[in-house]
Structure formats: structure tokens, C-alpha cells
Write a protein that holds these residues in place. Sequence first.
Motif, PDB file in Angstrom:
ATOM      1  N   VAL A  99      36.861  56.204  52.710  1.00 19.89           N
ATOM      2  CA  VAL A  99      35.416  55.942  52.614  1.00 19.89           C
ATOM      3  C   VAL A  99      35.144  54.891  51.553  1.00 19.89           C
ATOM      4  O   VAL A  99      34.317  53.988  51.739  1.00 19.89           O
ATOM      5  CB  VAL A  99      34.649  57.245  52.298  1.00 19.89           C
ATOM      6  CG1 VAL A  99      33.180  56.948  52.001  1.00 19.89           C
ATOM      7  CG2 VAL A  99      34.772  58.225  53.456  1.00 19.89           C
ATOM      8  N   GLY A 100      35.840  54.986  50.434  1.00 16.81           N
ATOM      9  CA  GLY A 100      35.635  54.034  49.351  1.00 16.81           C
ATOM     10  C   GLY A 100      36.334  54.487  48.093  1.00 16.81           C
ATOM     11  O   GLY A 100      37.073  55.475  48.084  1.00 16.81           O
ATOM     12  N   VAL A 101      36.102  53.753  47.006  1.00 20.92           N
ATOM     13  CA  VAL A 101      36.785  53.987  45.731  1.00 20.92           C
ATOM     14  C   VAL A 101      35.763  54.289  44.648  1.00 20.92           C
ATOM     15  O   VAL A 101      34.802  53.528  44.443  1.00 20.92           O
ATOM     16  CB  VAL A 101      37.612  52.757  45.309  1.00 20.92           C
ATOM     17  CG1 VAL A 101      38.254  52.986  43.943  1.00 20.92           C
ATOM     18  CG2 VAL A 101      38.672  52.435  46.351  1.00 20.92           C
ATOM     19  N   ILE A 102      35.978  55.395  43.958  1.00 20.04           N
ATOM     20  CA  ILE A 102      35.243  55.704  42.734  1.00 20.04           C
ATOM     21  C   ILE A 102      36.167  55.309  41.585  1.00 20.04           C
ATOM     22  O   ILE A 102      37.282  55.824  41.491  1.00 20.04           O
ATOM     23  CB  ILE A 102      34.900  57.200  42.654  1.00 20.04           C
ATOM     24  CG1 ILE A 102      34.056  57.628  43.859  1.00 20.04           C
ATOM     25  CG2 ILE A 102      34.177  57.519  41.347  1.00 20.04           C
ATOM     26  CD1 ILE A 102      33.969  59.140  44.027  1.00 20.04           C
ATOM     27  N   THR A 103      35.742  54.384  40.744  1.00 16.60           N
ATOM     28  CA  THR A 103      36.644  53.932  39.683  1.00 16.60           C
ATOM     29  C   THR A 103      36.030  54.063  38.301  1.00 16.60           C
ATOM     30  O   THR A 103      34.836  53.829  38.107  1.00 16.60           O
ATOM     31  CB  THR A 103      37.108  52.477  39.924  1.00 16.60           C
ATOM     32  OG1 THR A 103      38.097  52.135  38.930  1.00 16.60           O
ATOM     33  CG2 THR A 103      35.952  51.476  39.845  1.00 16.60           C
TER      34      THR A 103
END
Length: 250
Positions: A99-103
Motif C-alpha cells: 500500500v505504501g511506506v510509513i517512514t
Amino acid sequence: MSYNEKIKKVVRLIKESKKTLALTGAGISTESGIPDYRSPGTGLWEKHDPARTASLSALRKDPARFYNYNLDRWTAYSHAQPNAAHYALARLEKMGLLVGVITQNIDSLHVRAGATRVWEVHGHLRTCHCMECRESYGFDQLVYSIRNGTNPPRCVKCGGILRPDVVLFEDRMNEDFYQATQVISGCQLMLVVGSSLTVYPVAGLPGVAREIVIINRTPTPYDEEAAVVIHDSAGQVFRDIMVELGEPLP
């Protein structure tokens, strides 16, 4: 479980998951030449107290000193290049498997690697703003001012002090963090990459996921709860994951 068995299991979990997110920390960027904060002997916070050098009160108390300490380190980030782990996560997103990246990182390497859904929960160094009137500028404006003798850097509209759009110690969390807490609802698999999982509130996010994979050189508080734990180079692990998926990186 052998290393190869772990890679195969991670790939199976990714394929089976209907909602996978990555959570990345400083450890994913060490292979790009950016030191992390807590590694024994090399971590930045072993050498400097962040409360005195990278906090909101430090900026307010002595902004020139704040920039003298932080600016060279921050500008060095612009010379770093994404590594295999950054590129692999961007590829997984394009493949519809992530889904995506939490950084937690402020280095923009996920964005530069081509990821389009990135929640930068500690901010980034692409922009800055005035602490008085909130006028926004490119981060280059701040750097240019200091390099040309204006330290602290000032707003051209009101003369207020400029600050980077990062979450400093003592700051409130930013909008990306609150968006991340919403997007992880229903997360079936979280890939934790290069994070010690000791800095809250971000360290609490993996607890929402049904299953966790941890790829980090050192142990984390979540290791016993994870489906797979690999204490190895994130770049090499993701190269092997992409090979197993039939999508090897260049």
C-alpha cells in the motif's frame, strides 16, 4: 529456519496479504551512507544529546548554534542515493503488493526511489517555513542564507527565523503521522525495515498489524511477536526478496 526459508516465507506472506505496509527507520538508509541514531559506537545520539542539539527548545534558545550543529548533517543527506531496499519497496508498491511506506526518516530517499505513497511521520528536508508568519520556502533557501552569512536564516517577508519541516524533539507529531494511524487500519502485514522500534509513538504502529516481518540488524522489542525476523542487511534481504518474487532489481 534458514535464511533462504525466511526469504521464501516473507514472499509468501506478501503474496497472501491483502493489505501490506512498510514501516522504515534509520537502518534502511545506513547503506546509503547516512548514519543511524542508536547503533552502539556509531549512533549519532551516543555522541550528542538530542535534547540539546535537535530539539525545539534548542532552536528557540540559540538558533545559530542549532544550525551550526545540524546543517552539515542535513545537507549531506541530499548527496545520498537510494539503495536496493528503497528501490524494492517502490517496486512492490508499483506491483500492487504494498500500500505504501510509513517512514521515520527525513532523508527523502523513498520519494527519490520512486515510491508515491509515503507518510513521512518525522517530516522531511525538502521545505522549511517561517516560525512567525508560516511562509513556506524550499529548504535550499535556508541553506543558501546560512552559507552566505545569515545565521539564523530569516524570512524575507517578516524577518522571522526559518525552520525545517521536520519533527524535532518536543514538537507535536505532524499530519503524516495521523494519516498513517488511519491507513494502517486493517493492515494484514507490516514490513518493519531498519527500525529499532523504540521511539514512540511510531514504535506502537506494528501492534495494529495482524502479522509483522522485521528486517533489522539488531533485535527489537517486537522480535518475539514477529512471523519472520531477519537480522541482516536490508539491501541484501530485499534483493533476495525481489529475486524470489521473480522481479530482480537491476
